[in-house]
Design an enzyme around this catalytic site. Sequence first.
Site, PDB file in Angstrom:
ATOM      1  N   ARG A  50      14.369 -37.219 -14.091  1.00 53.85           N
ATOM      2  CA  ARG A  50      13.913 -38.898 -14.295  1.00 53.85           C
ATOM      3  C   ARG A  50      14.700 -39.563 -13.092  1.00 53.85           C
ATOM      4  O   ARG A  50      13.854 -40.389 -12.422  1.00 53.85           O
ATOM      5  CB  ARG A  50      14.135 -39.110 -15.619  1.00 53.85           C
ATOM      6  CG  ARG A  50      13.929 -40.761 -15.838  1.00 53.85           C
ATOM      7  CD  ARG A  50      12.647 -41.198 -15.368  1.00 53.85           C
ATOM      8  NE  ARG A  50      11.457 -40.157 -15.785  1.00 53.85           N
ATOM      9  CZ  ARG A  50      10.450 -40.141 -14.831  1.00 53.85           C
ATOM     10  NH1 ARG A  50      10.223 -40.900 -13.848  1.00 53.85           N
ATOM     11  NH2 ARG A  50       9.427 -39.151 -15.296  1.00 53.85           N
TER      12      ARG A  50
ATOM     13  N   LYS B 280      12.972 -59.301   0.971  1.00 47.50           N
ATOM     14  CA  LYS B 280      12.493 -59.444  -0.425  1.00 47.50           C
ATOM     15  C   LYS B 280      12.477 -58.119  -1.058  1.00 47.50           C
ATOM     16  O   LYS B 280      11.381 -57.530  -1.401  1.00 47.50           O
ATOM     17  CB  LYS B 280      11.027 -60.300  -0.471  1.00 47.50           C
ATOM     18  CG  LYS B 280      11.150 -61.472   0.011  1.00 47.50           C
ATOM     19  CD  LYS B 280       9.723 -62.320  -0.234  1.00 47.50           C
ATOM     20  CE  LYS B 280       9.925 -63.742  -0.100  1.00 47.50           C
ATOM     21  NZ  LYS B 280       8.529 -64.425  -0.035  1.00 47.50           N
TER      22      LYS B 280
ATOM     23  N   LYS C 123      15.111 -71.413   9.063  1.00 45.72           N
ATOM     24  CA  LYS C 123      13.873 -71.641   8.230  1.00 45.72           C
ATOM     25  C   LYS C 123      13.832 -73.357   8.115  1.00 45.72           C
ATOM     26  O   LYS C 123      14.739 -74.033   8.636  1.00 45.72           O
ATOM     27  CB  LYS C 123      14.084 -71.153   6.991  1.00 45.72           C
ATOM     28  CG  LYS C 123      14.073 -69.643   6.913  1.00 45.72           C
ATOM     29  CD  LYS C 123      13.969 -69.092   5.520  1.00 45.72           C
ATOM     30  CE  LYS C 123      13.644 -67.653   5.724  1.00 45.72           C
ATOM     31  NZ  LYS C 123      13.552 -67.149   3.985  1.00 45.72           N
TER      32      LYS C 123
ATOM     33  N   GLU D 207      11.350 -70.581  12.251  1.00 48.40           N
ATOM     34  CA  GLU D 207      10.219 -70.607  11.080  1.00 48.40           C
ATOM     35  C   GLU D 207       9.330 -71.837  11.448  1.00 48.40           C
ATOM     36  O   GLU D 207       9.897 -72.927  11.521  1.00 48.40           O
ATOM     37  CB  GLU D 207      10.342 -70.188   9.728  1.00 48.40           C
ATOM     38  CG  GLU D 207       9.334 -70.623   8.627  1.00 48.40           C
ATOM     39  CD  GLU D 207       9.757 -70.512   7.408  1.00 48.40           C
ATOM     40  OE1 GLU D 207      10.653 -69.584   6.994  1.00 48.40           O
ATOM     41  OE2 GLU D 207       9.535 -71.504   6.731  1.00 48.40           O
TER      42      GLU D 207
ATOM     43  N   ASP E 250       4.448 -69.608   9.430  1.00 47.41           N
ATOM     44  CA  ASP E 250       4.499 -69.475   8.028  1.00 47.41           C
ATOM     45  C   ASP E 250       3.158 -69.999   7.419  1.00 47.41           C
ATOM     46  O   ASP E 250       2.790 -70.886   7.426  1.00 47.41           O
ATOM     47  CB  ASP E 250       5.594 -70.309   7.662  1.00 47.41           C
ATOM     48  CG  ASP E 250       6.163 -70.058   5.875  1.00 47.41           C
ATOM     49  OD1 ASP E 250       6.040 -68.860   5.446  1.00 47.41           O
ATOM     50  OD2 ASP E 250       6.603 -71.013   5.289  1.00 47.41           O
TER      51      ASP E 250
END
Lengths: 290, 290, 290, 290, 290, 290
Positions: free
Chosen positions: B108, B143, B175, B205, B226
Amino acid sequence: MKQNSQRIAPLHPVLYEEIVNRALLEDLGRTGDITTDAIVCAGDRAAAKIIARGPGRIAGTDVARSAFLRLDSGILFDVVTRDGQDVEAGETIAVVRGGAGPILSGERTALNFLSHLCGIATATRAIVEIVAPYPARVVCTRKTTPGLRVLEKYAVRAGGGFNHRFGLDDAVLIKDNHIIVAGSVSEAVRRVRRSAGHMVKVEVEVDSLEQLESALRENIDAVLLDNMGPEVLSEAVRRVNGRVLTEASGGVTPQTARAAAASGVDILSLGWLTHSAPALDLSLDITIGE
Amino acid sequence: MKQNSQRIAPLHPVLYEEIVNRALLEDLGRTGDITTDAIVCAGDRAAAKIIARGPGRIAGTDVARSAFLRLDSGILFDVVTRDGQDVEAGETIAVVRGGAGPILSGERTALNFLSHLCGIATATRAIVEIVAPYPARVVCTRKTTPGLRVLEKYAVRAGGGFNHRFGLDDAVLIKDNHIIVAGSVSEAVRRVRRSAGHMVKVEVEVDSLEQLESALRENIDAVLLDNMGPEVLSEAVRRVNGRVLTEASGGVTPQTARAAAASGVDILSLGWLTHSAPALDLSLDITIGE
Amino acid sequence: MKQNSQRIAPLHPVLYEEIVNRALLEDLGRTGDITTDAIVCAGDRAAAKIIARGPGRIAGTDVARSAFLRLDSGILFDVVTRDGQDVEAGETIAVVRGGAGPILSGERTALNFLSHLCGIATATRAIVEIVAPYPARVVCTRKTTPGLRVLEKYAVRAGGGFNHRFGLDDAVLIKDNHIIVAGSVSEAVRRVRRSAGHMVKVEVEVDSLEQLESALRENIDAVLLDNMGPEVLSEAVRRVNGRVLTEASGGVTPQTARAAAASGVDILSLGWLTHSAPALDLSLDITIGE
Amino acid sequence: MKQNSQRIAPLHPVLYEEIVNRALLEDLGRTGDITTDAIVCAGDRAAAKIIARGPGRIAGTDVARSAFLRLDSGILFDVVTRDGQDVEAGETIAVVRGGAGPILSGERTALNFLSHLCGIATATRAIVEIVAPYPARVVCTRKTTPGLRVLEKYAVRAGGGFNHRFGLDDAVLIKDNHIIVAGSVSEAVRRVRRSAGHMVKVEVEVDSLEQLESALRENIDAVLLDNMGPEVLSEAVRRVNGRVLTEASGGVTPQTARAAAASGVDILSLGWLTHSAPALDLSLDITIGE
Amino acid sequence: MKQNSQRIAPLHPVLYEEIVNRALLEDLGRTGDITTDAIVCAGDRAAAKIIARGPGRIAGTDVARSAFLRLDSGILFDVVTRDGQDVEAGETIAVVRGGAGPILSGERTALNFLSHLCGIATATRAIVEIVAPYPARVVCTRKTTPGLRVLEKYAVRAGGGFNHRFGLDDAVLIKDNHIIVAGSVSEAVRRVRRSAGHMVKVEVEVDSLEQLESALRENIDAVLLDNMGPEVLSEAVRRVNGRVLTEASGGVTPQTARAAAASGVDILSLGWLTHSAPALDLSLDITIGE
Amino acid sequence: MKQNSQRIAPLHPVLYEEIVNRALLEDLGRTGDITTDAIVCAGDRAAAKIIARGPGRIAGTDVARSAFLRLDSGILFDVVTRDGQDVEAGETIAVVRGGAGPILSGERTALNFLSHLCGIATATRAIVEIVAPYPARVVCTRKTTPGLRVLEKYAVRAGGGFNHRFGLDDAVLIKDNHIIVAGSVSEAVRRVRRSAGHMVKVEVEVDSLEQLESALRENIDAVLLDNMGPEVLSEAVRRVNGRVLTEASGGVTPQTARAAAASGVDILSLGWLTHSAPALDLSLDITIGE
């Protein structure tokens, strides 16, 4: 045997703090957030909302909080939508307040946990709703993401599901390969009963009605009906007739769950919940100056 | 800038052995595999095939081998389909031979790694094929699933994709929130350039053509466009005109990837590859007696 | 329900290697064995016998081997008396051959494990023999030495005993304090059944025949008869009449075990096995020159 | 050389917090206390007394507190009988107040530490009292439970005893096997003195008066008189005549301690204190509602 | 008390393998050696020499080997100049053979250890030679690089020096601040003797001849003569007259060592050996193809 | 490209807390500070100043604070001279107040970190001042002390320097050995560009003007001019003419730095900063009673 699990007991942080720590370190690397460290000043403060971009069931807010607090114990993390509750697109899950630096540096780690766990909870809830007319409990398996089992099992509970075994050691599941090794279901059960503790339940996997009959002659607690179509499932449930728990497993998906549950099985188990549920899309919208 | 990454350099095991160890421990718990330990005898041997139940791109065979070898260094694990290669449903990925006990107990954990990583490689390959007519590289993001970044980034490479930053410390990505804190793109870049090492690239960004124009006035290496629609993307690429790298990001999915790539961007980045790709369905079919 | 557990499945080394490593480090400290390092030369070889100074049941030979091999993978460790077998005073348990240095440096750590685990196995065997005429299984509890539960539970099995829960998570045991919080046995069981997985057994602790009657009205798998004298125990067993498993617990010692077992209970559990069993006296008698 | 060690300096928590953490995790497993989590509500509070069921010497209250606080930093843990003090049966050692959940979930881990350490302190105190008329210090050995040496050595101090070496690296103890390898006591001491630091003491184990004479001709700090009967011990002490420290070791038990001490040795060392002392029986009596 | 320490007992790898592992991980980061992985093919093999670019004393070859073997257990690492031996500029220390990939990826980690430890051994040897005409041993302190104490203490031994305490727990050193707290040397020694084990030596730091006289009235094993000039040192040694060990410490450098040693002290301790010794310049010259 | 890095962003404690913990444990060993524990009473309080004994640049005050706080969270640690600022001999860096015990026990660990990091910052500052008339940035390498890279790189920044790669994974540096394996610079760059992410810069090491010309024909971001004398360096810079970044490396020392910088290179990198900078001499002067 279904009961609604509205109350989600929180996990002891001791069970996941090390997982959170490792996740932060894999993002901070060897020197930290070079973008934020260069741009944000020590005194800069911020507030932010964690918002769902789609509808879903919430799970993991304590884990997300833990990620921020590990970076800065002064951060306030107020949960708006608690684990086990539902959000619509655009709704706020939590509000974060504190130093702008740690909020920006911890954002991705916190959201990675939260979106993953909400994704599992949301998928679980969907299956739970699909099978609502039937007695079956929705249950996850050991097909979890390595390193995150404790959290993913929790997310399933937050989604209204239940947990099967936590590992290889807390219950016996005699699979086809075990039966081959032992020579027969009877011998496999005999070997297991000789050593298993009295608090351990024994389940046997069967993939035909013939195997089911063999299994039912043994001292077992449950049968796993593996990869059976709805008709065979229904016949199996009929033959078991309540003597042991019945579990339908193998290839159950959102598409097939209803038909499987309609057979009357007690348990519907899906690896899909933990290995393939898509993440819930979340955003952290920041407001500088608080 | 696209080049085909046929050659997949293997990961140093030192990078994942501890991850494998933790995964085994979360399955073995406090006493091990009570079913297999009760049924399988010390001398029982087995051979098994790991088979794909659906078509996919392979990634993670070394990790799966490592799981079995951690339980029993005498197990032989022969890879039939190597990382970076493709399988059809029913094809064999690897053959495992050795003690029946450790093969059953490790199954597993090994499959959980392999199906997860093959799932990511398969998803990446699909996007790579979709955008094949265009110059864009397919790239993953931060992510990732907490604790598995090193493996998931590798799986993306096995799928023909490329990696963006590995964390917050190896490249600068300014960002929207950073720009708000700094007051302007210009000031944000100035602060970053003051401290960043000379081997660090800087990306900004932008979410509009106006922001793009501001960014292009600064000393930067790339722009992240973006959440722009195909038309705006095309216009952005036209305006950049090769001065810096262009990256389309935000909500790119298998459905929207082709249109985004058609804009001519250099980079197409998708969080979806690592947070929502479904696992590849695998089975381990065992033969007792070898 | 008693069956003799002649076959002792070995523990996966992954479950104890880190425990062994820590034990070695706490003995080697920050520079190692300054006595042996100063006196023994690199080429010096030795053979040694590990000998029991008193009669006992063996457990932990794999762990002892692991301690020597962690220091020098070239050491040969041949087990003469295997786990689960008995020795008389003066009999050899194992023979160790290899570098004199690592044998001397590893001796104490290896013996500390072995004498502790043999002590538990020996104590367990003694109780098992005392209650041999009766059906009761001898079972250990969670009163284990911190950090060694996996090994101590194994030693109990090597002594012919069985294991109760491995922790707080693999079975439900509703104790007096839980009943007080819930308000009644009925409410406590209801709460537990609402959330517990289908592979989890539920036991209720009772300390009077009245409580026993309450418990027997609920959907439970076992009752723990706490601190009852032989007569009350017998009456309790009579009332249960095979409907659930019966466990006698609380203050059971070698002196009282026989009388408790004579009540006919299924399970006799003793914290004493793991928290107070004296170590088996062992010596490592070395022969230089092999 | 005996002095009464009334003042027990507390251990730095950094020395045991990781030990406590591991102990909690081995009890909480992969999902925590499923009984308590199902039954206790978030706001439920409790108070509890930790009570000795038999007479003893206390050690380990800080460790017990640490176990509760690791689960919930809001728990109050007030020590009534401090480490190094004595209790009679029925006396309270500490009072715990706070959330009912963490108190119930942490109870077993906290008591496992406390009963084990109190058991060692109690056994030590008993020996100390037995030899009170004589100058001998009671000293423990390296025969400790793997992973708990730092705590067990502390418990010996709390019992009024002293510590021998902490490991293989902080003092030299030349044993019979070392002498065999070196060829003679003289050569063994020579080799050790050549490399040992100036802050390291050197002790030689002897098992006859002849060996003692050889050892006394060397530059050593202490002799370990191994497995000698009272008469030989007395003669040995007479011959040493204060030139080096004398330590009686080997098979010293509560039964033989007085006679050994009567020989006038400086040190009486007992492995028994740490490998075979029975736990002190403790209970945690809870009061819901505080 | 000086003796030449020609024989350097190797450290048990269990004492440094985790240190080596961490060092490799801090260099390999989250994906490994992207340069070598891209350029070197799986079958490429190489041989390399580790060469000293300056004269020095060797220490750490086992640690360097361990770094390579952790990456690839098939690498051959042949030591040409062993720990404790000297090299001239241009001489070979070791030859490495095996896969070109792991040799290139492990080079920096291996050399970082080796150059650091050779630097300490070389510095120690230099001081040892300077004080050769005098009886003083050269000894290091606890002023070591955090995390590397076990290795740095070893390097000092390889340089012909000796070790002082390994930490705060293996010997007593009463410093000025302790004396202030206690009120007097006499009280400080009294408190220490009351609790210290019988195998623990006691040293007192004094910074004047008056303090020395106070210290000599107590039951101590050594005096640390702190920051005294050569004349005061000589007078101190004269007054001690062999009753206890004398240690000169504080600001001893290569420049002042000879004068300090000429005082006749037994021990000359230098923090400089471990906190400021420059690394030995090494290169790894690779030959592809071999 | 030089800019003064006045603002030193602090490191996230999560990046070094485990390093500090290990350092404390290597000093406290298995029972703690036996001198201080014996002498200091629980209520004793103290204040202390950390004072520079020589001039230098400060780095590491947060790490030093962390060491004290890990022992006792009640300690107050007030920084007088912040990281990135300069001290003269005798000036105070920080004031520590709290329990006398933890201050004395933590002193050495705290100072070991602080003196090591201040030593690196001081050495960096010295080079920065030497090359101040020229445009070159002072940069450290991967020649760091194993286990401390994150801290040493930080200290370089505090000294006014910049960081090169943090490891093998965050930028490409093609060295001579890579070129030999690949066959040519051109082929090496081709292989690297095929797999490297778009945020990764590529530098090529050259040791002659001929190699430089080859390198400049490729798509690279920087050239490392290895071990070139001032004249060749100047010619190299002239030939590059701003097309890529130029880095002088290899054997740069305080003695040769100025001449190297005068060549006009963009980057001056020195392994010496991190592997051979002497520690800054510090003392902790304690005042009992606060």
